[in-house]
Design an enzyme around this catalytic site. Structure first.
Site, PDB file in Angstrom:
ATOM      1  N   CYS A 200       7.327  -7.133  -6.310  1.00 44.78           N
ATOM      2  CA  CYS A 200       7.709  -6.227  -6.862  1.00 44.78           C
ATOM      3  C   CYS A 200       8.673  -5.337  -6.350  1.00 44.78           C
ATOM      4  O   CYS A 200       9.918  -5.083  -6.636  1.00 44.78           O
ATOM      5  CB  CYS A 200       6.905  -4.778  -6.266  1.00 44.78           C
TER       6      CYS A 200
ATOM      7  N   HIS B 216      11.030   1.353  -7.877  1.00 41.73           N
ATOM      8  CA  HIS B 216      10.302   0.828  -8.214  1.00 41.73           C
ATOM      9  C   HIS B 216       9.030   1.864  -9.427  1.00 41.73           C
ATOM     10  O   HIS B 216       8.524   2.687  -9.177  1.00 41.73           O
ATOM     11  CB  HIS B 216       9.060   0.061  -7.679  1.00 41.73           C
TER      12      HIS B 216
ATOM     13  N   ASN C 206       3.240  -1.027 -14.264  1.00 39.06           N
ATOM     14  CA  ASN C 206       3.982  -2.037 -13.424  1.00 39.06           C
ATOM     15  C   ASN C 206       5.379  -3.395 -13.308  1.00 39.06           C
ATOM     16  O   ASN C 206       4.097  -4.501 -14.275  1.00 39.06           O
ATOM     17  CB  ASN C 206       3.487  -2.125 -11.838  1.00 39.06           C
TER      18      ASN C 206
HETATM   19  N1  ACO Z   1     -11.904   2.999 -14.915  1.00 37.51           N
HETATM   20  C1  ACO Z   1     -11.930   3.420 -14.193  1.00 37.51           C
HETATM   21  N2  ACO Z   1     -12.626   3.759 -12.803  1.00 37.51           N
HETATM   22  C2  ACO Z   1     -12.158   2.940 -12.326  1.00 37.51           C
HETATM   23  C3  ACO Z   1     -10.799   1.919 -12.600  1.00 37.51           C
HETATM   24  C4  ACO Z   1     -10.234   1.478 -13.353  1.00 37.51           C
HETATM   25  N3  ACO Z   1      -9.754   0.907 -14.148  1.00 37.51           N
HETATM   26  N4  ACO Z   1     -10.344   1.169 -11.356  1.00 37.51           N
HETATM   27  C5  ACO Z   1     -11.124   1.854 -10.030  1.00 37.51           C
HETATM   28  N5  ACO Z   1     -12.404   2.855 -10.695  1.00 37.51           N
HETATM   29  C6  ACO Z   1     -13.359   3.834  -9.568  1.00 37.51           C
HETATM   30  C7  ACO Z   1     -13.154   2.880  -8.483  1.00 37.51           C
HETATM   31  O1  ACO Z   1     -14.725   1.589  -8.961  1.00 37.51           O
HETATM   32  C8  ACO Z   1     -13.855   3.944  -7.567  1.00 37.51           C
HETATM   33  O2  ACO Z   1     -15.186   3.781  -8.355  1.00 37.51           O
HETATM   34  P1  ACO Z   1     -16.126   4.663  -7.052  1.00 37.51           P
HETATM   35  O3  ACO Z   1     -15.333   5.858  -6.379  1.00 37.51           O
HETATM   36  O4  ACO Z   1     -17.057   4.895  -7.370  1.00 37.51           O
HETATM   37  O5  ACO Z   1     -16.320   3.892  -5.610  1.00 37.51           O
HETATM   38  C9  ACO Z   1     -12.485   4.768  -7.973  1.00 37.51           C
HETATM   39  O6  ACO Z   1     -12.479   4.378  -9.338  1.00 37.51           O
HETATM   40  C10 ACO Z   1     -11.768   5.191  -7.641  1.00 37.51           C
HETATM   41  O7  ACO Z   1     -10.810   3.855  -7.267  1.00 37.51           O
HETATM   42  P2  ACO Z   1      -9.891   3.863  -5.937  1.00 37.51           P
HETATM   43  O8  ACO Z   1      -9.528   2.279  -6.122  1.00 37.51           O
HETATM   44  O9  ACO Z   1      -9.832   4.291  -4.749  1.00 37.51           O
HETATM   45  O10 ACO Z   1      -8.842   4.504  -6.976  1.00 37.51           O
HETATM   46  P3  ACO Z   1      -7.090   4.860  -6.940  1.00 37.51           P
HETATM   47  O11 ACO Z   1      -6.848   6.287  -6.297  1.00 37.51           O
HETATM   48  O12 ACO Z   1      -6.719   4.044  -5.203  1.00 37.51           O
HETATM   49  O13 ACO Z   1      -6.506   4.087  -7.746  1.00 37.51           O
HETATM   50  C11 ACO Z   1      -4.543   2.747  -8.333  1.00 37.51           C
HETATM   51  C12 ACO Z   1      -6.109   2.758  -7.828  1.00 37.51           C
HETATM   52  C13 ACO Z   1      -4.601   3.063  -9.159  1.00 37.51           C
HETATM   53  C14 ACO Z   1      -4.903   1.008  -8.380  1.00 37.51           C
HETATM   54  C15 ACO Z   1      -3.970   2.886  -6.446  1.00 37.51           C
HETATM   55  O14 ACO Z   1      -4.765   2.744  -5.736  1.00 37.51           O
HETATM   56  C16 ACO Z   1      -2.843   1.641  -6.950  1.00 37.51           C
HETATM   57  O15 ACO Z   1      -1.646   2.160  -7.917  1.00 37.51           O
HETATM   58  N6  ACO Z   1      -2.473   1.382  -5.591  1.00 37.51           N
HETATM   59  C17 ACO Z   1      -0.825   1.131  -5.423  1.00 37.51           C
HETATM   60  C18 ACO Z   1      -0.493  -0.100  -6.612  1.00 37.51           C
HETATM   61  C19 ACO Z   1       0.757  -0.609  -5.946  1.00 37.51           C
HETATM   62  O16 ACO Z   1       1.758   0.078  -5.741  1.00 37.51           O
HETATM   63  N7  ACO Z   1       1.136  -1.719  -5.936  1.00 37.51           N
HETATM   64  C20 ACO Z   1       2.201  -2.159  -5.179  1.00 37.51           C
HETATM   65  C21 ACO Z   1       2.562  -2.701  -5.750  1.00 37.51           C
HETATM   66  S1  ACO Z   1       2.395  -3.978  -7.127  1.00 37.51           S
HETATM   67  C22 ACO Z   1       3.610  -5.486  -6.768  1.00 37.51           C
HETATM   68  O17 ACO Z   1       3.916  -5.968  -5.308  1.00 37.51           O
HETATM   69  C23 ACO Z   1       3.202  -6.533  -7.542  1.00 37.51           C
END
Ligand code: ACO
Length: 320
Positions: free
Chosen positions: A113, A247, A277
């Protein structure tokens, strides 16, 4: 002293749009969950016959038109991508051929990214040394090809697209400073583990895996630091910035950086809602969107930053 200045921007998004509602029928998720956690409503997906270089070509032609230049004016081509057309030759060489030119150097940059910021920094170094007059810098991705559409934890995030800038040599600084970092220690938090030199043949390894929560935490802290580093290096106050072009990973990460800079969200370019993204393509896509709709104007001071797999991260301070 030679400097690099943005002479034109361009971007391209594939026609097909994948909405959150469609994802609801593919994995156990909901439009509300995706919008609340990420800010994403929809993303574009490349057609089967559309390769990364095809997306890059469209964006490049638009950037060349905006700069009033022809492909034959280019002295260097850099393509930031994690999803190259093939193992080799580089997507930059393929793009060069599709642009109908040959002779100037062309190579890819792989920093996930952060790839576009890495490529911009590389082009800037070349131009400061007085070599090329016009450089094409592209970020282009077909992330849908490395997305596991049964893995709800990250398949909702990714989109395809391309953005490009043409840099021209100038006596005034356009790219004022760039700042790059990497730390491979936590590489397994965000990766596509498969690869050419891996033993065996396991197609399950060819898709993105991410520990979202851990990546989120590191991203917010790291972006805080890179913002401070950029402002301090240039001796400027955050109030002097006209635009933040971040980004586009997640609206919550973008809001955290805007808060750190005391910037209103009106001064932040946000495309994550419509593009998802798009990795290396996200910054030039956002930049081109705001240039074309008239928000970003000549003379504006812009901070751009990115964080991604590696981990890699970087920033650029740019006078348009
Ligand atoms: N739909 C519904 N529920 C979901 C989904 C989904 N698509 N995905 C996960 N959940 C559930 C999980 O199972 C979890 O359930 P539980 O509490 O019963 O265990 C709950 O939702 C929370 O999951 P988290 O993974 O903790 O959710 P979070 O708030 O962290 O959001 C996300 C996830 C959006 C992926 C976030 O962590 C994020 O954006 N992370 C950073 C991504 C990023 O910036 N990447 C960097 C660059 S990318 C690159 O370099 C290619």
């Amino acid at each position: 002293m030679n400097h690099a200045r943005i002479a034109g921007t361009g971007s391209y998004l594939p026609e097909r749009i994948l909405t959150n509602e469609e994802l609801e029928s593919m994995v156990e998720t909901s439009d509300a969950w995706i919008r609340e956690r990420t800010g994403i409503r929809e993303r574009h997906i490349a057609a089967e016959e559309e390769l990364t270089s095809d997306l890059a070509l469209q964006a490049s032609q638009r950037a060349l038109d905006a700069a009033g230049l022809k492909a034959s004016d280019l002295d260097l081509i850099l393509v930031a991508t994690t999803t190259p057309d093939q193992i080799f030759p580089s997507t930059a060489c393929i793009l060069q051929a599709k642009l109908g030119i040959g002779g100037c150097p062309a190579f890819d940059i792989q920093a996930v990214c952060s790839g576009f910021v890495y490529a911009l920094a590389t082009a800037d170094r070349f131009m400061r040394n007085g070599g090329p007059r016009h450089v094409l810098v592209v970020g282009a991705e077909t992330l849908s090809r490395i997305t596991d559409y049964t893995d709800r934890s990250n398949c909702i995030l990714w989109g395809d697209g391309a953005g490009a800038v043409v840099l021209s040599r100038s006596t005034d600084p356009g790219i004022i400073s760039t700042h790059l970092h990497a730390d491979g220690q936590h590489r397994s938090l965000l990766e596509v583990p498969g690869g050419i030199s891996q033993p065996g043949d396991n197609p399950d390894l060819d898709f993105i895996r991410m520990e979202g929560r851990a990546v989120f935490r590191v991203a917010v802290n790291t972006l805080d630091q890179i913002v401070d580093e950029t402002l301090e290096h240039n001796g400027i106050d955050k109030s002097e910035l006209d635009w933040l072009v971040p980004h586009q990973a997640n609206i919550r990460i973008i809001q955290a950086t805007a808060k750190k800079l005391n910037m209103s969200m009106d001064d932040v370019v946000v495309t994550v809602d419509r593009h998802g993204n798009t990795s290396a393509a996200s910054v030039p896509l956002a930049l081109d969107t705001a240039v074309r709709d008239g928000r970003i104007k000549r003379g504006d001071l812009i901070l751009t930053e990115a964080f991604g797999g590696g981990f890699t991260w970087g920033s650029a301070l740019i006078r348009m």
